[in-house]
Motif scaffolding. Structure first.
Motif, mmCIF file in Angstrom:
data_model
loop_
_atom_site.group_PDB
_atom_site.id
_atom_site.type_symbol
_atom_site.label_atom_id
_atom_site.label_comp_id
_atom_site.label_asym_id
_atom_site.label_seq_id
_atom_site.Cartn_x
_atom_site.Cartn_y
_atom_site.Cartn_z
ATOM 1 N N ILE A 1 0.864 -1.185 0.000
ATOM 2 C CA ILE A 1 0.000 0.000 0.000
ATOM 3 C C ILE A 1 0.896 1.228 0.000
ATOM 4 O O ILE A 1 1.797 1.358 0.848
ATOM 5 C CB ILE A 1 -0.930 0.011 1.227
ATOM 6 C CG1 ILE A 1 -1.839 -1.219 1.195
ATOM 7 C CG2 ILE A 1 -1.756 1.281 1.273
ATOM 8 C CD1 ILE A 1 -2.742 -1.343 2.405
ATOM 9 N N CYS A 2 0.678 2.124 -0.934
ATOM 10 C CA CYS A 2 1.532 3.307 -1.020
ATOM 11 C C CYS A 2 0.696 4.522 -1.381
ATOM 12 O O CYS A 2 -0.493 4.433 -1.696
ATOM 13 C CB CYS A 2 2.651 3.091 -2.042
ATOM 14 S SG CYS A 2 2.073 2.872 -3.738
ATOM 15 N N VAL B 1 -6.921 4.788 -5.985
ATOM 16 C CA VAL B 1 -6.899 5.214 -7.393
ATOM 17 C C VAL B 1 -6.320 4.143 -8.316
ATOM 18 O O VAL B 1 -6.631 4.125 -9.510
ATOM 19 C CB VAL B 1 -6.098 6.527 -7.549
ATOM 20 C CG1 VAL B 1 -6.815 7.668 -6.854
ATOM 21 C CG2 VAL B 1 -4.679 6.383 -7.005
ATOM 22 N N GLU B 2 -5.493 3.247 -7.770
ATOM 23 C CA GLU B 2 -4.888 2.207 -8.604
ATOM 24 C C GLU B 2 -4.783 0.904 -7.817
ATOM 25 O O GLU B 2 -4.483 0.920 -6.610
ATOM 26 C CB GLU B 2 -3.487 2.627 -9.088
ATOM 27 C CG GLU B 2 -3.498 3.834 -10.019
ATOM 28 C CD GLU B 2 -2.097 4.329 -10.333
ATOM 29 O OE1 GLU B 2 -1.982 5.297 -11.107
ATOM 30 O OE2 GLU B 2 -1.127 3.752 -9.805
ATOM 31 N N ILE C 1 1.657 -4.592 3.518
ATOM 32 C CA ILE C 1 2.828 -3.738 3.754
ATOM 33 C C ILE C 1 2.485 -2.304 3.377
ATOM 34 O O ILE C 1 2.260 -2.001 2.203
ATOM 35 C CB ILE C 1 4.038 -4.221 2.933
ATOM 36 C CG1 ILE C 1 4.339 -5.689 3.225
ATOM 37 C CG2 ILE C 1 5.258 -3.362 3.230
ATOM 38 C CD1 ILE C 1 5.384 -6.293 2.297
ATOM 39 N N ILE C 2 2.427 -1.451 4.384
ATOM 40 C CA ILE C 2 2.259 -0.010 4.139
ATOM 41 C C ILE C 2 3.649 0.570 3.965
ATOM 42 O O ILE C 2 4.445 0.596 4.905
ATOM 43 C CB ILE C 2 1.493 0.656 5.280
ATOM 44 C CG1 ILE C 2 0.088 0.042 5.367
ATOM 45 C CG2 ILE C 2 1.406 2.160 5.082
ATOM 46 C CD1 ILE C 2 -0.708 0.502 6.547
ATOM 47 N N GLN D 1 0.285 -7.589 -5.229
ATOM 48 C CA GLN D 1 -0.735 -6.589 -5.527
ATOM 49 C C GLN D 1 -0.338 -5.278 -4.867
ATOM 50 O O GLN D 1 0.185 -5.277 -3.753
ATOM 51 C CB GLN D 1 -2.110 -7.036 -5.007
ATOM 52 C CG GLN D 1 -3.229 -6.061 -5.342
ATOM 53 C CD GLN D 1 -4.580 -6.484 -4.811
ATOM 54 O OE1 GLN D 1 -5.584 -5.822 -5.015
ATOM 55 N NE2 GLN D 1 -4.626 -7.610 -4.088
ATOM 56 N N VAL D 2 -0.550 -4.176 -5.560
ATOM 57 C CA VAL D 2 -0.221 -2.854 -5.039
ATOM 58 C C VAL D 2 -1.484 -2.001 -5.045
ATOM 59 O O VAL D 2 -2.180 -1.911 -6.070
ATOM 60 C CB VAL D 2 0.885 -2.169 -5.876
ATOM 61 C CG1 VAL D 2 1.109 -0.738 -5.383
ATOM 62 C CG2 VAL D 2 2.179 -2.956 -5.798
ATOM 63 N N LEU D 3 -1.781 -1.397 -3.896
ATOM 64 C CA LEU D 3 -2.906 -0.473 -3.782
ATOM 65 C C LEU D 3 -2.342 0.933 -3.623
ATOM 66 O O LEU D 3 -1.556 1.186 -2.703
ATOM 67 C CB LEU D 3 -3.783 -0.830 -2.577
ATOM 68 C CG LEU D 3 -4.307 -2.270 -2.497
ATOM 69 C CD1 LEU D 3 -5.137 -2.466 -1.230
ATOM 70 C CD2 LEU D 3 -5.121 -2.620 -3.733
#
Length: 337
Positions: free
Chosen positions: A132-133, A313-314, A290-291, A303-305
């Motif tokens: 998560i970024c 947004v993505e 993982i933040i 997977q990336v949020l």
């Protein structure tokens, strides 16, 4: 500066006490030398009393700040610890798989404030490694707090292995998930107590966790081994070592879900590499959220949020997002190099 001020105050008081006697002599008024001397003596000692008064007033102000803090806690609304589901209805091994469904999630810190997460929808498969970024203030850490029901979820829900977490008793929810924070937390006591506060694991299990976190040799060298003393806040260990102790504690708990809230922000690159290696091997069968503090730490995530102003947004794998040059994730990677 303080000594100079005290000297000036003494001089002013001494002059004020001496002026009446000088004036009486000039105008021919009767005056007693003994009374003048007594007045000057008291003038010299009154500054000490004034310093005592100021010091006690400052101390009182500091202590009243604690009273104000306690009073604010008394006025804070208590959390709903009970929940709407009885503990007996929750399986002992929940969460078993680590499947997470985030459905139309809206989060705020107070009913009077604007939401920090707005209509977030995501699905995390069991055993998946999710990064998560987003930029500062995008809502990353707010999501980690939502997993533990520490913020106001006023719309939507988070479903873990088929159970809405808002319906669970808080003790049950928070005892079944593991988290590693940006600032590692150790308690006064022994290493054994910090790894296994409930005393439910064998020594072999604790040594295995320390070996996985690459702390076994260091702990063996300490007097007492597992019973070695941990000072308040773990100050007798470095920040990197404390973070690895927290990782070992998460491994001991056997939780199927691990949340890392910017866990690498306060450690060096070498310790970060150790942490990432352990997560990918020892937690291979567990769901890891993982933040990211450094975007490079989630380039291998399945997977990336990507969040922006509380909005998701993505959502895709890291390679797919990097292939899109205009994606926010690509911009974050380029700007953090």
């Amino acid at each position: 500066m303080l000594e100079l001020t005290d000297t000036n105050n003494t001089a002013y008081l001494f002059l004020s006490a001496a002026n009446p006697s000088i004036g009486s002599s000039l105008y021919g008024l009767p005056s007693s030398g003994g009374l003048v001397g007594l007045g000057l003596t008291y003038a010299l000692t009154v500054t000490n009393y004034l310093n005592w008064v100021v010091r006690n007033l400052a101390d009182l102000e500091v202590q009243m700040a604690a009273v104000k803090k306690v009073n604010s806690f008394l006025g804070t609304e208590s959390e709903n610890y009970e929940g709407s589901i009885d503990t007996s209805q929750v399986p002992e091994n929940w969460p078993l798989n680590g499947e997470i469904k985030i459905q139309d999630l809206c989060v705020r810190y107070d009913p009077m404030l604007k939401p920090v997460l707005k209509h977030v929808n995501a699905f995390i498969q069991p055993g998946q490694k999710v990064g998560i970024c987003g930029r500062t203030g995008s809502g990353k850490s707010s999501l980690s707090l939502a997993f533990f029901n520490m913020v106001d979820i006023f719309e939507g829900k988070i479903v873990i292995d088929g159970i809405d977490i808002c319906k669970l008793p808080l003790h049950t929810l928070r005892s079944r998930l593991s988290i590693i924070l940006q600032d590692p937390v150790l308690f006064s006591g022994s290493i054994r107590f910090n790894l296994d506060p409930e005393k439910s694991c064998t020594d072999d299990r604790l040594w295995e966790a320390l070996e996985i976190a690459q702390l076994k040799n260091m702990v063996k060298a300490l007097p007492g081994g597992l019973d070695a003393v941990v000072t308040e806040g773990g100050e007798n260990f470095s920040v990197g070592q404390r973070q690895l102790f927290c990782l070992a504690r998460a491994f001991v708990r056997k939780s199927s879900i691990l949340i890392m809230d910017e866990a690498t922000a306060s450690i060096d690159m070498a310790t970060e590499n150790i942490l990432q290696k352990v997560v990918m091997t020892a937690f291979a069968d567990r769901t890891v959220v993982i933040i990211a503090h450094r975007v490079s730490s989630i380039l291998d995530a399945e997977q990336v949020l990507v969040f922006s102003s509380g909005i998701l947004v993505e959502s895709d794998s890291a390679p797919n997002l990097l292939a899109q040059e205009d994606s926010l994730f690509s911009v974050l990677v380029r700007t953090h190099k």
